[in-house]
Design a protein around this motif. Structure first.
Motif, PDB file in Angstrom:
ATOM      1  N   MET A   1       0.965  -1.265  -0.005  1.00  0.00           N
ATOM      2  CA  MET A   1      -0.028   0.122  -0.044  1.00  0.00           C
ATOM      3  C   MET A   1       1.062   1.370  -0.088  1.00  0.00           C
ATOM      4  O   MET A   1       0.533   2.224  -0.576  1.00  0.00           O
ATOM      5  CB  MET A   1      -1.086  -0.105   1.063  1.00  0.00           C
ATOM      6  N   ALA A   2       1.936   1.105   0.886  1.00  0.00           N
ATOM      7  CA  ALA A   2       2.770   2.534   0.785  1.00  0.00           C
ATOM      8  C   ALA A   2       3.334   2.797  -0.636  1.00  0.00           C
ATOM      9  O   ALA A   2       3.545   3.694  -1.086  1.00  0.00           O
ATOM     10  CB  ALA A   2       3.979   1.985   1.524  1.00  0.00           C
ATOM     11  N   ASP A   3       3.625   1.604  -1.290  1.00  0.00           N
ATOM     12  CA  ASP A   3       4.386   1.933  -2.749  1.00  0.00           C
ATOM     13  C   ASP A   3       2.989   2.336  -3.589  1.00  0.00           C
ATOM     14  O   ASP A   3       3.547   3.332  -4.247  1.00  0.00           O
ATOM     15  CB  ASP A   3       4.571   0.675  -3.396  1.00  0.00           C
ATOM     16  N   THR A   4       1.825   2.088  -3.278  1.00  0.00           N
ATOM     17  CA  THR A   4       1.031   2.591  -4.289  1.00  0.00           C
ATOM     18  C   THR A   4       0.867   4.242  -4.001  1.00  0.00           C
ATOM     19  O   THR A   4       0.624   4.846  -4.945  1.00  0.00           O
ATOM     20  CB  THR A   4      -0.460   1.770  -3.901  1.00  0.00           C
ATOM     21  N   ARG A   5       0.687   4.492  -2.583  1.00  0.00           N
ATOM     22  CA  ARG A   5       0.701   5.954  -2.405  1.00  0.00           C
ATOM     23  C   ARG A   5       1.900   6.701  -3.133  1.00  0.00           C
ATOM     24  O   ARG A   5       1.654   7.783  -3.406  1.00  0.00           O
ATOM     25  CB  ARG A   5       0.551   5.942  -0.756  1.00  0.00           C
ATOM     26  N   LYS A   6       3.135   6.003  -3.099  1.00  0.00           N
ATOM     27  CA  LYS A   6       4.242   6.693  -3.588  1.00  0.00           C
ATOM     28  C   LYS A   6       4.130   7.045  -5.098  1.00  0.00           C
ATOM     29  O   LYS A   6       4.397   7.929  -5.658  1.00  0.00           O
ATOM     30  CB  LYS A   6       5.606   6.079  -3.243  1.00  0.00           C
ATOM     31  N   ALA A   7       3.599   5.727  -5.861  1.00  0.00           N
ATOM     32  CA  ALA A   7       3.391   5.918  -7.090  1.00  0.00           C
ATOM     33  C   ALA A   7       2.288   7.140  -7.390  1.00  0.00           C
ATOM     34  O   ALA A   7       2.385   7.771  -8.549  1.00  0.00           O
ATOM     35  CB  ALA A   7       2.848   4.794  -7.570  1.00  0.00           C
ATOM     36  N   SER A   8       1.378   7.413  -6.608  1.00  0.00           N
ATOM     37  CA  SER A   8       0.222   8.255  -6.643  1.00  0.00           C
ATOM     38  C   SER A   8       0.869   9.564  -6.734  1.00  0.00           C
ATOM     39  O   SER A   8       0.401  10.713  -7.307  1.00  0.00           O
ATOM     40  CB  SER A   8      -0.809   7.999  -5.721  1.00  0.00           C
ATOM     41  N   ARG A   9       1.870   9.696  -5.975  1.00  0.00           N
ATOM     42  CA  ARG A   9       2.420  11.272  -5.888  1.00  0.00           C
ATOM     43  C   ARG A   9       2.985  11.744  -7.058  1.00  0.00           C
ATOM     44  O   ARG A   9       3.058  12.824  -7.392  1.00  0.00           O
ATOM     45  CB  ARG A   9       3.492  11.259  -4.869  1.00  0.00           C
ATOM     46  N   LYS A  49     -12.507   1.194  -6.503  1.00  0.00           N
ATOM     47  CA  LYS A  49     -11.518   0.837  -7.507  1.00  0.00           C
ATOM     48  C   LYS A  49     -10.340   1.836  -7.614  1.00  0.00           C
ATOM     49  O   LYS A  49      -9.265   1.211  -8.020  1.00  0.00           O
ATOM     50  CB  LYS A  49     -12.300   0.834  -8.752  1.00  0.00           C
ATOM     51  N   ILE A  50     -10.600   2.952  -7.670  1.00  0.00           N
ATOM     52  CA  ILE A  50      -9.485   4.132  -7.668  1.00  0.00           C
ATOM     53  C   ILE A  50      -8.500   3.654  -6.503  1.00  0.00           C
ATOM     54  O   ILE A  50      -7.346   3.731  -6.509  1.00  0.00           O
ATOM     55  CB  ILE A  50      -9.875   5.398  -7.585  1.00  0.00           C
ATOM     56  N   ALA A  51      -9.066   3.745  -5.326  1.00  0.00           N
ATOM     57  CA  ALA A  51      -8.222   3.433  -3.949  1.00  0.00           C
ATOM     58  C   ALA A  51      -7.408   1.981  -4.092  1.00  0.00           C
ATOM     59  O   ALA A  51      -6.287   1.919  -3.767  1.00  0.00           O
ATOM     60  CB  ALA A  51      -9.219   3.242  -2.875  1.00  0.00           C
ATOM     61  N   ALA A  52      -7.995   1.185  -4.679  1.00  0.00           N
ATOM     62  CA  ALA A  52      -7.649  -0.227  -4.879  1.00  0.00           C
ATOM     63  C   ALA A  52      -6.279  -0.238  -6.092  1.00  0.00           C
ATOM     64  O   ALA A  52      -5.526  -1.276  -6.144  1.00  0.00           O
ATOM     65  CB  ALA A  52      -8.143  -1.282  -5.053  1.00  0.00           C
ATOM     66  N   SER A  53      -6.221   0.703  -6.934  1.00  0.00           N
ATOM     67  CA  SER A  53      -5.189   0.740  -8.078  1.00  0.00           C
ATOM     68  C   SER A  53      -3.767   0.648  -7.645  1.00  0.00           C
ATOM     69  O   SER A  53      -3.496   1.381  -6.678  1.00  0.00           O
ATOM     70  CB  SER A  53      -5.610   1.972  -8.838  1.00  0.00           C
ATOM     71  N   ASP A  54      -2.825  -0.278  -8.121  1.00  0.00           N
ATOM     72  CA  ASP A  54      -1.726  -0.313  -7.896  1.00  0.00           C
ATOM     73  C   ASP A  54      -0.537  -0.196  -8.985  1.00  0.00           C
ATOM     74  O   ASP A  54       0.423  -0.568  -9.074  1.00  0.00           O
ATOM     75  CB  ASP A  54      -1.502  -1.912  -7.146  1.00  0.00           C
ATOM     76  N   THR A  55      -1.204   0.846  -9.803  1.00  0.00           N
ATOM     77  CA  THR A  55      -0.409   1.032 -10.918  1.00  0.00           C
ATOM     78  C   THR A  55       1.105   1.964 -10.478  1.00  0.00           C
ATOM     79  O   THR A  55       0.988   2.939  -9.914  1.00  0.00           O
ATOM     80  CB  THR A  55      -1.086   2.312 -11.764  1.00  0.00           C
ATOM     81  N   GLN A  56       2.116   1.308 -10.709  1.00  0.00           N
ATOM     82  CA  GLN A  56       3.591   1.894 -10.332  1.00  0.00           C
ATOM     83  C   GLN A  56       4.512   2.132 -11.701  1.00  0.00           C
ATOM     84  O   GLN A  56       5.249   2.768 -11.609  1.00  0.00           O
ATOM     85  CB  GLN A  56       4.375   0.999  -9.640  1.00  0.00           C
TER      86      GLN A  56
END
Length: 393
Positions: A1-9, A49-56
């Protein structure tokens, strides 16, 4: 989850702060030929669905159009007066070009440690690259390079989620919908093709009257949950205030070489403030203070804003911030000619029981400066600002 947040930045600032062709994608949801036929989905399910996105990882082309309704000539004059920075490649200045007009960018991301954005303006290019510990920026027109170290500890901080934050997509969706409350409508309004991909359209609208925001529309990739397009429209109509979206996108991992950077021969290199400090170079002790004083004196605002505190009137989309400066407003006819022209070009004189003042307008945020030194500002109409001033007289 942390990685997802970092990618979202990376992804979200590029999509929103960065800001397509004005006719692509997110126009009001009339059934159009070619709109994909997707399974029904609720607003809560789409937010999940947006919140669960793990696009990195991704690469693609991104187009941005912004129309704030500002007088461009006046802003150019003001920019000349304020003075430029030490390098034309400095991203804090270069990326401000995105606040107006239409721009095309190439973007790439490979997790939290590698991102690249290239701004294309005709034959010239401006590139901003984050690769591991380094951030590089290069302006091909001036042949200038800006460099600094990536902030230390940022990733570590991102990996420590607060216990008070939602920890699952459903919890996040619940919080978003709860926060919307009685002031906001959140719906799924049709589908669209964006960058050749099937997408749902999430539409967010104020329920309150008096806001300058007509709607916020987000095209969400049906497969991955990644936002593909963002459109912010004003009640004034016309072109969107912000219309930003991918025209091409690939979610595969970009080649590592995409993020490599070598200083071109003969280019001038400017180090950022953090890098200067690391090398022992002395920075001006009172730079920020001197800049604020100098710009304040330039605009005739030297003593303005030193009075009372900030109050918030109302809530939701029609919230208005009120500041009592404790001093009469500066007279625009005493300001330098260039600034005077800028203020006059997007300011309207208004009167009421509160007295008199000037409303400075954009398509999104408006501000009322009263002659007795009060400031009312918000994403609300001119009438709403005047009503607030009358109520607070």
């Amino acid at each position: 989850m942390a990685d997802t947040r970092k990618a979202s930045r990376f992804i979200v600032p590029v999509a929103v702060a960065g800001v397509a062709a004005a006719t692509i994608g997110l126009v009001p949801a009339l059934a159009a030929a070619g709109d994909p036929d997707l399974p029904d989905i609720t607003a809560q399910q789409l937010i999940e669905k947006i919140a669960a996105s793990d696009t990195q990882t991704l690469s693609g082309t991104f187009r941005i159009s912004t129309d704030l309704g500002l007088p461009l000539g006046g802003l150019a004059d003001l920019g000349g007066l304020a003075g430029g920075g030490s390098s034309t490649a400095d991203p804090t200045e270069k990326l401000t070009e995105l606040v107006t007009g239409t721009h095309t960018l190439r973007v790439a991301a490979d997790g939290p440690d590698r991102q690249k954005l290239t701004l294309l303006d005709g034959s010239d290019e401006y590139s901003l690259i984050h690769n591991g510990d380094d951030v590089w920026a290069y302006d091909s027109k001036s042949k200038e390079v800006f460099h600094e170290k990536a902030p230390e500890g940022a990733d570590a901080a991102a990996e420590k989620p607060s216990k008070e934050l939602p920890t699952t997509p459903k919890e996040l969706a619940d919080e978003v919908l709860k926060a919307a409350g009685d002031t906001t409508s959140i719906t799924v309004d049709g589908t669209a093709k964006v960058a050749g991909r099937d997408a749902y359209q999430l539409v967010i609208k104020p329920k309150q009257s008096g806001s300058t925001v007509e709607s916020v529309k987000i095209a969400v990739d049906a497969a991955s949950g990644t936002p593909l397009k963002f459109t912010l429209s004003s009640v004034e109509g016309g072109k969107p205030v912000v219309d930003a979206g991918f025209t091409k996108v690939d979610f595969g991992r970009p080649a590592a070489s995409v993020f490599d950077f070598k200083v071109p021969e003969g280019a001038k290199v400017t180090e950022g403030a953090a890098e200067k400090g690391a090398k022992g170079e002395k920075l001006p002790e009172d730079f920020e203070k001197d800049f604020e004083k100098g710009f304040g004196d330039l605009a005739g605002l030297g003593d303005f804003g030193k009075g009372g505190g900030l109050n918030v009137i109302g809530e939701g989309w029609t919230a208005i911030a009120k500041l009592d400066s404790g001093a009469p407003a500066p007279k625009t006819d005493e300001a330098p000619k260039e600034i005077q022209g800028l203020l006059d070009s997007f300011g309207d004189k208004v009167t009421g029981p509160f007295g008199s003042g000037t409303v400075f307008k954009t398509k999104l945020v408006n501000a009322l400066l009263t002659d007795d030194g009060k400031v009312y500002v918000g994403a609300v109409t001119q009438d709403a600002l005047v009503d607030a001033a009358n109520a607070g007289k």
